[in-house]
Write an enzyme that holds these catalytic residues in place. Structure first.
Site, short mmCIF file in Angstrom:
data_model
loop_
_atom_site.label_atom_id
_atom_site.label_comp_id
_atom_site.label_asym_id
_atom_site.label_seq_id
_atom_site.Cartn_x
_atom_site.Cartn_y
_atom_site.Cartn_z
N LYS A 35 1.84 2.12 -5.10
CA LYS A 35 2.48 1.62 -6.32
C LYS A 35 1.59 1.85 -7.54
O LYS A 35 2.06 2.19 -8.62
CB LYS A 35 2.76 0.11 -6.20
CG LYS A 35 3.68 -0.24 -5.04
CD LYS A 35 3.78 -1.73 -4.82
CE LYS A 35 2.52 -2.39 -4.32
NZ LYS A 35 2.08 -2.01 -2.97
N GLY B 255 -4.45 -4.38 -3.79
CA GLY B 255 -5.47 -3.38 -4.09
C GLY B 255 -4.73 -2.12 -4.50
O GLY B 255 -4.13 -1.46 -3.66
N HIS B 256 -4.71 -1.84 -5.78
CA HIS B 256 -3.93 -0.72 -6.30
C HIS B 256 -4.89 0.38 -6.76
O HIS B 256 -5.77 0.14 -7.57
CB HIS B 256 -3.04 -1.18 -7.47
CG HIS B 256 -2.01 -2.18 -7.05
ND1 HIS B 256 -1.18 -2.82 -7.93
CD2 HIS B 256 -1.66 -2.64 -5.83
CE1 HIS B 256 -0.37 -3.63 -7.26
NE2 HIS B 256 -0.65 -3.54 -5.98
N ASP C 108 0.81 -1.23 0.00
CA ASP C 108 0.00 0.00 0.00
C ASP C 108 0.84 1.27 0.00
O ASP C 108 0.44 2.30 0.55
CB ASP C 108 -0.98 0.01 1.21
CG ASP C 108 -1.87 -1.22 1.20
OD1 ASP C 108 -2.21 -1.70 0.10
OD2 ASP C 108 -2.21 -1.71 2.30
N GLN D 92 2.07 -6.03 -3.29
CA GLN D 92 2.50 -6.10 -1.90
C GLN D 92 3.78 -5.25 -1.71
O GLN D 92 4.05 -4.38 -2.50
CB GLN D 92 2.74 -7.55 -1.43
CG GLN D 92 1.45 -8.37 -1.30
CD GLN D 92 0.93 -8.92 -2.60
OE1 GLN D 92 1.65 -9.58 -3.32
NE2 GLN D 92 -0.32 -8.68 -2.89
P1 GDP Z 1 -0.81 0.34 -3.59
O1 GDP Z 1 -1.40 -0.95 -3.13
O2 GDP Z 1 0.65 0.41 -3.31
O3 GDP Z 1 -1.12 0.67 -5.03
O4 GDP Z 1 -1.49 1.47 -2.69
P2 GDP Z 1 -3.05 1.61 -2.30
O5 GDP Z 1 -3.81 2.01 -3.49
O6 GDP Z 1 -3.49 0.39 -1.57
O7 GDP Z 1 -2.98 2.75 -1.22
C1 GDP Z 1 -2.48 4.03 -1.52
C2 GDP Z 1 -3.58 5.06 -1.21
O8 GDP Z 1 -3.01 6.35 -1.12
C3 GDP Z 1 -4.65 5.17 -2.29
O9 GDP Z 1 -5.88 5.44 -1.69
C4 GDP Z 1 -4.17 6.34 -3.14
O10 GDP Z 1 -5.23 6.99 -3.84
C5 GDP Z 1 -3.61 7.23 -2.08
N1 GDP Z 1 -2.50 8.09 -2.51
C6 GDP Z 1 -1.56 7.86 -3.45
N2 GDP Z 1 -0.63 8.83 -3.45
C7 GDP Z 1 -1.00 9.69 -2.48
C8 GDP Z 1 -0.42 10.88 -1.95
O11 GDP Z 1 0.65 11.32 -2.36
N3 GDP Z 1 -1.09 11.49 -0.94
C9 GDP Z 1 -2.25 11.02 -0.43
N4 GDP Z 1 -2.81 11.70 0.57
N5 GDP Z 1 -2.82 9.89 -0.88
C10 GDP Z 1 -2.18 9.24 -1.88
P1 IMO Z 2 -0.85 -4.20 -2.24
O1 IMO Z 2 -0.39 -4.73 -3.58
C1 IMO Z 2 -0.94 -4.64 2.10
C2 IMO Z 2 -0.90 -8.72 3.66
C3 IMO Z 2 -2.17 -9.19 4.37
C4 IMO Z 2 -1.55 -10.17 5.37
C5 IMO Z 2 -0.42 -10.80 4.58
C6 IMO Z 2 -0.75 -12.15 3.99
O2 IMO Z 2 -2.14 -3.50 -2.30
O3 IMO Z 2 0.25 -3.41 -1.60
P2 IMO Z 2 -2.27 -12.89 1.93
O4 IMO Z 2 -3.73 -12.71 1.67
O5 IMO Z 2 -1.38 -12.34 0.87
O6 IMO Z 2 -1.93 -14.33 2.26
O7 IMO Z 2 -1.99 -12.07 3.30
O8 IMO Z 2 -0.09 -9.88 3.56
N1 IMO Z 2 -1.12 -8.21 2.29
C7 IMO Z 2 -1.08 -6.92 1.97
N2 IMO Z 2 -0.93 -5.82 2.75
N3 IMO Z 2 -1.03 -4.51 0.75
C8 IMO Z 2 -1.15 -5.60 -0.04
O9 IMO Z 2 -1.13 -5.54 -1.38
C9 IMO Z 2 -1.22 -6.87 0.57
N4 IMO Z 2 -1.36 -8.13 0.10
C10 IMO Z 2 -1.28 -8.94 1.17
O10 IMO Z 2 -2.83 -8.12 5.00
O11 IMO Z 2 -0.98 -9.45 6.45
MG MG Z 3 -2.88 -1.64 -1.82
#
Ligand code: GDP
Ligand code: IMO
Ligand code: MG
Length: 447
Positions: A30, A54-55, A27, A242
């Site tokens: 990416k 979850g991207h 999270d 991840q």
């Molecule tokens: P990922 O799994 O690495 O793609 O990240 P996620 O999408 O799970 O979580 C990143 C969250 O931060 C999302 O809700 C994005 O919309 C939000 N986000 C991304 N860049 C920024 C930023 O620079 N500032 C803020 N406040 N939110 C951001």
């Molecule tokens: P993105 O790509 C954050 C965590 C789960 C759990 C552990 C194992 O959005 O960054 P799993 O279901 O993979 O066997 O769970 O890994 N986990 C993540 N945490 N971002 C993710 O993906 C994750 N994918 C798995 O919360 O602790």
């Molecule tokens: Mg994510």
């Protein structure tokens, strides 16, 4: 056999393959970076993990949450690839395709390719994930996403009960489902903690045959396709899922996911050799978050942690669980940056830190009375270590409207410099909000 094109033999710089990997526990944002870099590339490749990811990509007012499909699907003319190292829940792939189509994203039939080597997540994997999480020695749950990821990877390595995408199109698919159900039913009956409904092979076969038919236009040998692309000078962008601290070999084991989510997974998941990847971008949130169980040395279980959670909207993209929040752990990130061989870092969500009087960065740990500056390998030590912090000045200004580093307050610039120095890599991207326009490219990425 035809000789490889000359370009394939020119060494590391012949083909600009770029990879985006998370350097923390996932999270790190990416998805946003992949979306920004996609127009510079011909292919965007997911190579590990599955719908546990979850991207988030924000395009204007539209927000897309992608779990399986590469973030490149939102850019017309780019080929998105789900490579062989990914474990795929076909229902989820179809759901995401349908949702994107209903929101006007075009060209998906042509632009999305799914590897015939990718493993298929089947109903028993979900049941096993529910039954087995919590089975780690000290009783604390891993807190998986319950998406069947671990059980599917375990069957992949075990081989005798695995199904690859290509298997769904073979005459023996039905028999394979029947045999696996016969073997799984007694085991599931024994381990289930909920009321157990035996697996029904006929129903599963029918359901997965329908999934296979629907996805057939996308399925191909993506390894061959990507090798040919790399050899002919096409630009490839690899989208890690991840984060490196969740890597099954190099993360906070056993509180990890079941794939190589650090830089070491790129080639084995995609089939593209490392010599074609010449830029690795490590994505770092300006602080730390983690979802699920496991060690988190800089966790803040206090008002500052809540401040970060509120400002960063730190709730899981997949499960909506509140994310645990804490200060940036520069020891851990330096470790994962070295592990991934990162060339540059992208510092994300910097805007979230506005309003704090001081910001702490973990620069070392205390372990059994000794100061250490490496990330320990064993989970017991990862739990025991106490962070040693350095304090830097905070800033009050809102950063979300900044479009160049010259608009930043001095304290924010100093924070970025210090992070870069501690991690050992230059900052080439700074993000101050979820939107595409809230991105500042510097150094190599600006050109
Ligand atoms: P990922 O799994 O690495 O793609 O990240 P996620 O999408 O799970 O979580 C990143 C969250 O931060 C999302 O809700 C994005 O919309 C939000 N986000 C991304 N860049 C920024 C930023 O620079 N500032 C803020 N406040 N939110 C951001
Ligand atoms: P993105 O790509 C954050 C965590 C789960 C759990 C552990 C194992 O959005 O960054 P799993 O279901 O993979 O066997 O769970 O890994 N986990 C993540 N945490 N971002 C993710 O993906 C994750 N994918 C798995 O919360 O602790
Ligand atoms: Mg994510």
């Amino acid at each position: 056999m035809a000789a490889l094109p000359a370009r394939a033999l020119q060494g590391n710089n012949a083909v600009p393959g770029t990879c985006v990997i998370g350097l923390q526990w996932g999270d790190e944002a990416k998805g946003k970076i992949v979306d920004i870099l996609t127009p510079r590339n011909d292919f965007v490749v997911r190579y590990q993990g599955g719908a546990n990811a979850g991207h988030t990509v924000k395009v204007g007012a539209e927000v897309y949450k992608l779990s399986l499909l590469p973030s490149g699907v939102l850019t017309p003319g780019v080929t998105s690839v789900i490579a062989g190292g990914v474990v795929i829940n076909p229902a989820k792939a179809i759901e995401e395709l349908d949702e994107l189509a209903s929101r006007g994203v075009q060209g998906l039939e042509r632009n999305l390719k799914i590897s015939d080597r990718a493993h298929v997540i089947l109903p028993w994997h979900f049941a096993e994930d529910r039954a087995l999480d919590g089975g780690v020695a000290d009783g604390e749950n891993i807190g998986t996403t319950q998406r069947g990821i671990g059980p599917c990877y375990r069957d992949k390595v075990g081989r005798s009960q695995a199904v690859r995408f290509g298997d769904m199109y073979r005459p023996k698919f039905r028999e394979r489902i029947e045999n696996i159900c016969a073997a799984k039913n007694p085991v599931l009956a024994a381990i289930s903690r909920e009321k157990f409904e035996p697996l029904d092979p006929a129903a599963i076969y029918k359901q997965y045959q329908a999934f296979a038919d629907r996805l057939a236009p996308h399925v191909c040998d993506t390894t061959e396709m990507l090798l040919t692309a790399a050899e002919s000078g096409k630009r490839l962008l690899f989208e890690g899922a991840q984060g490196s601290l969740l890597d099954v070999d190099h993360g906070t084991y056993p509180y990890v996911t079941s794939s190589n989510s650090s830089g070491v997974g790129i080639s084995n998941g995609s089939g593209v050799p490392a010599k074609y990847i010449n830029k690795i971008i490590g994505v770092v949130k300006a602080y730390s978050t983690r979802v699920g169980g496991g060690p988190f040395p800089t966790e803040l279980d206090n008002a500052t942690g809540q401040y970060l959670r509120d400002r960063g909207n730190e709730y899981g993209t997949v499960t909506r669980r509140p994310r645990r929040c804490g200060w940036l752990d520069a020891v851990a990130v330096r470790y994962t940056a070295r592990l991934g061989g990162v060339d540059a870092i992208a510092v994300m969500l910097l805007d979230v830190l506005s309003g704090l009087d001081e910001i702490l960065i973990c620069t070392a740990y205390e372990l059994d009375g000794q100061r250490i500056t490496h990330f320990p390998a064993h989970v017991d030590d990862q739990r025991k270590i106490k962070p040693v912090y350095e304090s830097v000045a905070g800033w009050k200004e809102d950063l979300t409207a900044c479009r160049s580093l010259t608009e930043f307050p001095d304290a924010a610039l100093k924070y970025l410099d210090r992070v870069s120095e501690l991690v050992g890599a230059p900052v080439e991207l700074v993000s101050v909000g979820p939107g595409r326009e809230q991105t500042i490219l510097t150094g190599g990425l600006a050109t």
